[in-house]
Design a protein around this motif. Structure first.
Motif, PDB file in Angstrom:
ATOM      1  N   UNK B 186       1.528  -3.250  -8.776  1.00  0.00           N
ATOM      2  CA  UNK B 186       1.544  -3.140  -7.324  1.00  0.00           C
ATOM      3  C   UNK B 186       2.748  -2.357  -6.816  1.00  0.00           C
ATOM      4  N   UNK B 187       3.930  -2.614  -7.400  1.00  0.00           N
ATOM      5  CA  UNK B 187       5.154  -1.943  -6.933  1.00  0.00           C
ATOM      6  C   UNK B 187       5.081  -0.436  -7.167  1.00  0.00           C
ATOM      7  N   UNK B 188       4.589  -0.048  -8.346  1.00  0.00           N
ATOM      8  CA  UNK B 188       4.453   1.386  -8.646  1.00  0.00           C
ATOM      9  C   UNK B 188       3.433   1.998  -7.683  1.00  0.00           C
ATOM     10  N   UNK B 189       2.351   1.255  -7.441  1.00  0.00           N
ATOM     11  CA  UNK B 189       1.296   1.770  -6.566  1.00  0.00           C
ATOM     12  C   UNK B 189       1.818   1.986  -5.150  1.00  0.00           C
ATOM     13  N   UNK B 190       2.676   1.082  -4.682  1.00  0.00           N
ATOM     14  CA  UNK B 190       3.246   1.238  -3.335  1.00  0.00           C
ATOM     15  C   UNK B 190       4.019   2.549  -3.241  1.00  0.00           C
ATOM     16  N   UNK B 191       4.815   2.831  -4.258  1.00  0.00           N
ATOM     17  CA  UNK B 191       5.609   4.053  -4.175  1.00  0.00           C
ATOM     18  C   UNK B 191       4.769   5.306  -4.416  1.00  0.00           C
ATOM     19  N   UNK B 192       3.678   5.173  -5.184  1.00  0.00           N
ATOM     20  CA  UNK B 192       2.756   6.298  -5.334  1.00  0.00           C
ATOM     21  C   UNK B 192       2.099   6.600  -3.987  1.00  0.00           C
ATOM     22  N   UNK B 193       1.687   5.538  -3.286  1.00  0.00           N
ATOM     23  CA  UNK B 193       1.087   5.720  -1.966  1.00  0.00           C
ATOM     24  C   UNK B 193       2.072   6.350  -1.003  1.00  0.00           C
ATOM     25  N   UNK B 194       3.313   5.901  -1.098  1.00  0.00           N
ATOM     26  CA  UNK B 194       4.373   6.422  -0.246  1.00  0.00           C
ATOM     27  C   UNK B 194       4.550   7.924  -0.442  1.00  0.00           C
ATOM     28  N   UNK B 195       4.488   8.340  -1.709  1.00  0.00           N
ATOM     29  CA  UNK B 195       4.648   9.752  -2.016  1.00  0.00           C
ATOM     30  C   UNK B 195       3.549  10.557  -1.334  1.00  0.00           C
ATOM     31  N   UNK B 196       2.314  10.021  -1.376  1.00  0.00           N
ATOM     32  CA  UNK B 196       1.199  10.679  -0.712  1.00  0.00           C
ATOM     33  C   UNK B 196       1.450  10.818   0.777  1.00  0.00           C
ATOM     34  N   UNK B 197       1.948   9.751   1.388  1.00  0.00           N
ATOM     35  CA  UNK B 197       2.195   9.766   2.823  1.00  0.00           C
ATOM     36  C   UNK B 197       3.258  10.806   3.175  1.00  0.00           C
ATOM     37  N   UNK B 198       4.323  10.835   2.386  1.00  0.00           N
ATOM     38  CA  UNK B 198       5.422  11.757   2.687  1.00  0.00           C
ATOM     39  C   UNK B 198       5.001  13.209   2.520  1.00  0.00           C
ATOM     40  N   UNK B 199       4.201  13.469   1.467  1.00  0.00           N
ATOM     41  CA  UNK B 199       3.764  14.849   1.255  1.00  0.00           C
ATOM     42  C   UNK B 199       2.952  15.332   2.451  1.00  0.00           C
ATOM     43  N   UNK B 200       2.187  14.405   3.058  1.00  0.00           N
ATOM     44  CA  UNK B 200       1.361  14.816   4.197  1.00  0.00           C
ATOM     45  C   UNK B 200       2.203  15.122   5.416  1.00  0.00           C
ATOM     46  N   UNK B 201       3.277  14.365   5.630  1.00  0.00           N
ATOM     47  CA  UNK B 201       3.903  14.461   6.935  1.00  0.00           C
ATOM     48  C   UNK B 201       5.252  15.146   6.970  1.00  0.00           C
ATOM     49  N   UNK B 202       5.963  15.185   5.839  1.00  0.00           N
ATOM     50  CA  UNK B 202       7.363  15.561   5.940  1.00  0.00           C
ATOM     51  C   UNK B 202       7.585  17.021   6.320  1.00  0.00           C
ATOM     52  N   UNK B 203       6.831  17.915   5.685  1.00  0.00           N
ATOM     53  CA  UNK B 203       7.123  19.331   5.912  1.00  0.00           C
ATOM     54  C   UNK B 203       6.603  19.810   7.256  1.00  0.00           C
ATOM     55  N   UNK B 204       5.466  19.266   7.678  1.00  0.00           N
ATOM     56  CA  UNK B 204       4.842  19.839   8.864  1.00  0.00           C
ATOM     57  C   UNK B 204       4.814  18.944  10.083  1.00  0.00           C
ATOM     58  N   UNK B 205       5.380  17.751   9.995  1.00  0.00           N
ATOM     59  CA  UNK B 205       5.405  16.868  11.157  1.00  0.00           C
ATOM     60  C   UNK B 205       4.024  16.656  11.750  1.00  0.00           C
ATOM     61  N   UNK B 206       3.962  16.692  13.067  1.00  0.00           N
ATOM     62  CA  UNK B 206       2.717  16.412  13.771  1.00  0.00           C
ATOM     63  C   UNK B 206       1.619  17.400  13.400  1.00  0.00           C
ATOM     64  N   UNK B 207       1.999  18.670  13.187  1.00  0.00           N
ATOM     65  CA  UNK B 207       0.971  19.643  12.855  1.00  0.00           C
ATOM     66  C   UNK B 207       0.277  19.276  11.549  1.00  0.00           C
ATOM     67  N   UNK B 208       1.069  18.967  10.526  1.00  0.00           N
ATOM     68  CA  UNK B 208       0.491  18.606   9.229  1.00  0.00           C
ATOM     69  C   UNK B 208      -0.298  17.306   9.344  1.00  0.00           C
ATOM     70  N   UNK B 209       0.269  16.331  10.059  1.00  0.00           N
ATOM     71  CA  UNK B 209      -0.401  15.042  10.185  1.00  0.00           C
ATOM     72  C   UNK B 209      -1.754  15.217  10.872  1.00  0.00           C
ATOM     73  N   UNK B 210      -1.800  16.054  11.915  1.00  0.00           N
ATOM     74  CA  UNK B 210      -3.049  16.283  12.635  1.00  0.00           C
ATOM     75  C   UNK B 210      -4.145  16.800  11.707  1.00  0.00           C
ATOM     76  N   UNK B 211      -3.851  17.871  10.972  1.00  0.00           N
ATOM     77  CA  UNK B 211      -4.919  18.472  10.160  1.00  0.00           C
ATOM     78  C   UNK B 211      -5.251  17.610   8.957  1.00  0.00           C
ATOM     79  N   UNK B 212      -4.291  16.831   8.470  1.00  0.00           N
ATOM     80  CA  UNK B 212      -4.605  15.891   7.389  1.00  0.00           C
ATOM     81  C   UNK B 212      -5.480  14.768   7.910  1.00  0.00           C
ATOM     82  N   UNK B 213      -5.149  14.275   9.107  1.00  0.00           N
ATOM     83  CA  UNK B 213      -5.932  13.163   9.658  1.00  0.00           C
ATOM     84  C   UNK B 213      -7.384  13.561   9.904  1.00  0.00           C
ATOM     85  N   UNK B 214      -7.613  14.797  10.329  1.00  0.00           N
ATOM     86  CA  UNK B 214      -9.000  15.243  10.508  1.00  0.00           C
ATOM     87  C   UNK B 214      -9.723  15.174   9.160  1.00  0.00           C
ATOM     88  N   UNK B 215      -9.057  15.672   8.106  1.00  0.00           N
ATOM     89  CA  UNK B 215      -9.650  15.630   6.765  1.00  0.00           C
ATOM     90  C   UNK B 215      -9.893  14.192   6.324  1.00  0.00           C
TER      91      UNK B 215
END
Lengths: 88, 581
Positions: B186-215
């Motif tokens: 579970x602990x490893x899975x939490x941080x794996x999930x976290x990595x996914x979340x950060x990759x989606x949002x960190x570089x592009x902020x709202x713009x990246x989050x918007x187009x990822x959320x549509x997908x």
């Protein structure tokens, strides 16, 4: 900035907007709360197997919400255009 | 690649994407038939979908402030609606809602009503005006309307209180889904999930989050509808579960009568009394209209007009899932009543055994007759959606699809919440209060560092498996509604609302709500009028309104400038009031 809008016109626009707001909220209140007060009695009516009280909470009110928002958006847009305050 | 004509090609881009995803599922189905083991299929689902989100995140990276905070205000209404849909529907709605309805029957519909009706308030009372104002964050609006950093600070405290518990729950859900399907700890899975979340949002902020959320919306809705549509076709012959479960409800009532089950599925007010039922609906609705990660989605539309229509699209996309959830519950209950209850415990269907092995279905033969009675069976609410593919006897690929959908739901909500918190810290605290002279490069660095910082704390908290995290999610709505609804609505609709009034109102609403929550949950306090603490907003919301009203009338009216400002946000024409670059 666009040209100044006279205070009277702005006031008239706002009073129509406010009226639309109250109408929308009234419909919202009726379908969020009022109908469901009567759920036990509505359940005696059954359509396609759905007791009506159950149906209203599971689908009926939701459909009203969706339609209400689109209706509101169109209506408000008409008000904005009528008073010339819509975006270009 | 994502420049210029990307917006005009959105239909094509997401059309190809949807087709590609369906193709991918078909390929996996073929692989499964050829004998590829289930675990590999599970891995492919999780890694492919997270990979796509990360790719969109990287492609949408940006160095511009307005792209980072509000996606450049170029998101068309319908796509913003889809993004809001997945922003809104959390792992809990996806996985747990149908199970709650299975358990509570009619009374569970309080969640279905409460989590949809609030959008009417968003459309009518707030979204268009906040869009016209042109802020980057919700506290921005409070600061300008109520003159200063005190209102901003109180707003930030409420924002963080309601969003942080919520985001922790999402990361927790991501961990559960990943660990169940990948067999990671579970602990490893939490941080794996976290990595996914950060990759989606960190570089592009709202713009990246918007187009990822549509997908993510596209994946989650396909995943949610597929199993129950097939199940409906198997049981009733018509693949429209939302229409066909009426007949099933009738059969359930008959079976309940035969088995002497007292708590009828369609009977109102068996778990909640009417007061609690309606109080919960009210708190969830007003909370919807106050949650900053939802409100800020409407900052991204190109115009006020589109902000309004966009709320309609949002609710339509949310509606597709929420009006399907009760049919999941009905089909599952029918299955349980016909093929599980009344059977010898030795020969129950395979899915009951499989979920029993991991402790989510428990059977206790209380009267030792070897036959399973209704009261002897206990099903965890998460099981209903996850087990439907097995109930319908579908291949494993469908179960993998459902897991990918649940993951998409949890990740997309986590993205939105994380961004709301990090933006409040970087924009409202750092830029507006600490260092107003910071250049845009520095601001973006700070924003990204804070995003990672908040995410890691939330993931750490989730990995400790705090016990009552799921009830805390319901609290988030009461907290948001108590602290933010009154100042936001009155800020637009009542010119006489003053700074002192709003600040006192926010503190009063938030204070009463927190007092009730903490007091009844941890302090052994008696409930007031029997109201359960998930509806604590029932006391906080009126407190906020009354205090704002009284204190406003006791203090001098807002200045002429402020009244003109309120007038200007009421008129759509003229572009955003607050221009930032």
């Amino acid at each position: 900035m666009a040209e100044k809008i006279s205070p009277e016109k702005a006031e008239a626009h706002w009073s129509k907007t406010r009226a639309l707001m109250w109408t929308s909220l009234a419909i919202w209140f009726l379908s969020s709360f009022f109908v469901h007060f009567f759920a036990p009695s509505l359940n005696k009516i059954v359509i396609f197997g759905f007791p009506l009280g159950f149906y209203m909470a599971a689908q009926g009110s939701l459909i009203i919400f969706v339609v209400l928002i689109f209706w509101f958006a169109i209506k408000q847009n008409k008000i904005d255009e009528e008073f010339g305050v819509a975006e270009d | 690649m994502l420049k210029g004509d990307f917006i005009s090609n959105l239909g094509k881009v997401y059309g190809i994407y949807t087709g590609g995803f369906i193709g991918f599922v078909i390929v996996l189905a073929i692989l499964e038939q050829m004998g590829v083991p289930n675990q590999i299929i599970g891995y492919l689902f999780v890694f492919m979908t997270i990979g796509i989100y990360a790719l969109i995140g990287v492609l949408s990276r940006t160095a511009q402030i307005s792209e980072y905070y509000v996606a450049g205000r170029r998101v068309p209404a319908i796509y913003n609606g889809m993004a809001t849909g997945s922003d809104w529907m959390s792992g809990a709605s996806f996985v747990g809602m149908a199970g709650t309805l299975y358990l509570l029957g009619y009374d569970g519909l309080a969640f279905v009503l409460g989590w949809t009706g609030g959008y009417v308030l968003v459309a009518v009372l707030l979204a268009p005006y906040l869009r016209k104002f042109g802020a980057f964050t919700v506290p921005d609006f409070l600061a300008v309307r109520y003159g200063g950093n005190i209102a901003r600070s109180v707003g930030i405290i409420v924002l963080i209180s309601c969003s942080f518990t919520y985001v922790t729950a999402q990361i927790y859900a991501t961990g559960i889904i990943t660990s169940r399907f990948l067999g990671l700890s579970f602990e490893v899975a939490v941080f794996a999930g976290l990595l996914g979340i950060l990759l989606c949002s960190m570089l592009g902020g709202m713009r990246a989050v918007t187009w990822t959320q549509v997908a993510q919306y596209i994946i989650l809705i396909i995943a949610y509808l597929t199993p129950v549509v097939i199940l409906s076709a198997q049981i009733t012959g018509v693949p429209i579960p939302q229409l066909m479960y009426g007949g099933i409800l009738e059969k359930i009532s008959v079976l309940e009568g035969q088995m002497g089950i007292v708590k009828s599925h369609v009977q109102p007010f068996t778990t909640y009394d009417p007061l609690n039922y309606f109080a919960l609906i009210l708190c969830l609705m007003l909370g919807t209209a106050s949650l900053p990660h939802i409100l800020m989605r409407y900052f991204t539309t190109p115009s006020v007009r589109e902000a309004r229509i966009s709320v309609g699209w949002s609710l339509l996309f949310i509606f597709l899932l929420y009006f399907t959830a009760p049919s999941y519950a009905a089909f599952a209950k029918y299955e349980v009543l016909t093929n599980v209850v009344g059977q010898p415990i030795a020969s129950l269907p395979a899915w009951v055994k499989a979920w029993g092995d991991i402790g989510l279905v428990t059977i206790k033969d209380a009267n030792l007759d070897g036959i399973l009675q209704w009261a002897e069976l206990n099903i965890n609410t998460d099981v209903i959606v996850l087990a439907t593919p097995e109930i319908a006897g579908l291949p494993y690929v469908v179960a993998g699809l459902v897991a990918a959908g649940g993951l998409a739901a949890a990740l997309s909500t986590a993205d939105g919440l994380l961004l709301a918190i990090a933006n409040a810290l970087s924009h409202d605290i750092y830029y507006k209060m600490v260092d107003p002279k910071a250049d845009s490069k520095r601001r973006l660095i700070v924003a990204r560092v804070l995003l990672v910082f908040v995410a890691v704390i939330a993931a750490w908290l989730a990995s400790t498996k705090p016990s009552d995290i799921l009830s805390m999610v319901a609290w988030a709505f009461s907290i948001a509604a108590s602290g933010l609804f009154a100042p936001l609505v009155l800020g637009v609709w009542w010119k006489r609302a003053t700074s002192a009034g709003a600040v006192c109102g926010m503190i009063a609403g938030f204070g009463v709500c927190m007092f009730y929550l903490v007091g009844t949950q941890y302090g052994g306090m008696q409930t007031w009028f029997g109201v359960r603490n998930i509806s604590a907003g029932l006391f906080g919301i009126p407190a906020a309104f009354v205090v704002t009203w009284v204190v406003s009338l006791l203090t001098p009216a807002p200045s002429k400038d402020m009244q003109d400002f309120v007038d200007s946000i009421r008129l759509p024409r003229g572009g955003p009031i607050m221009q930032e670059n």
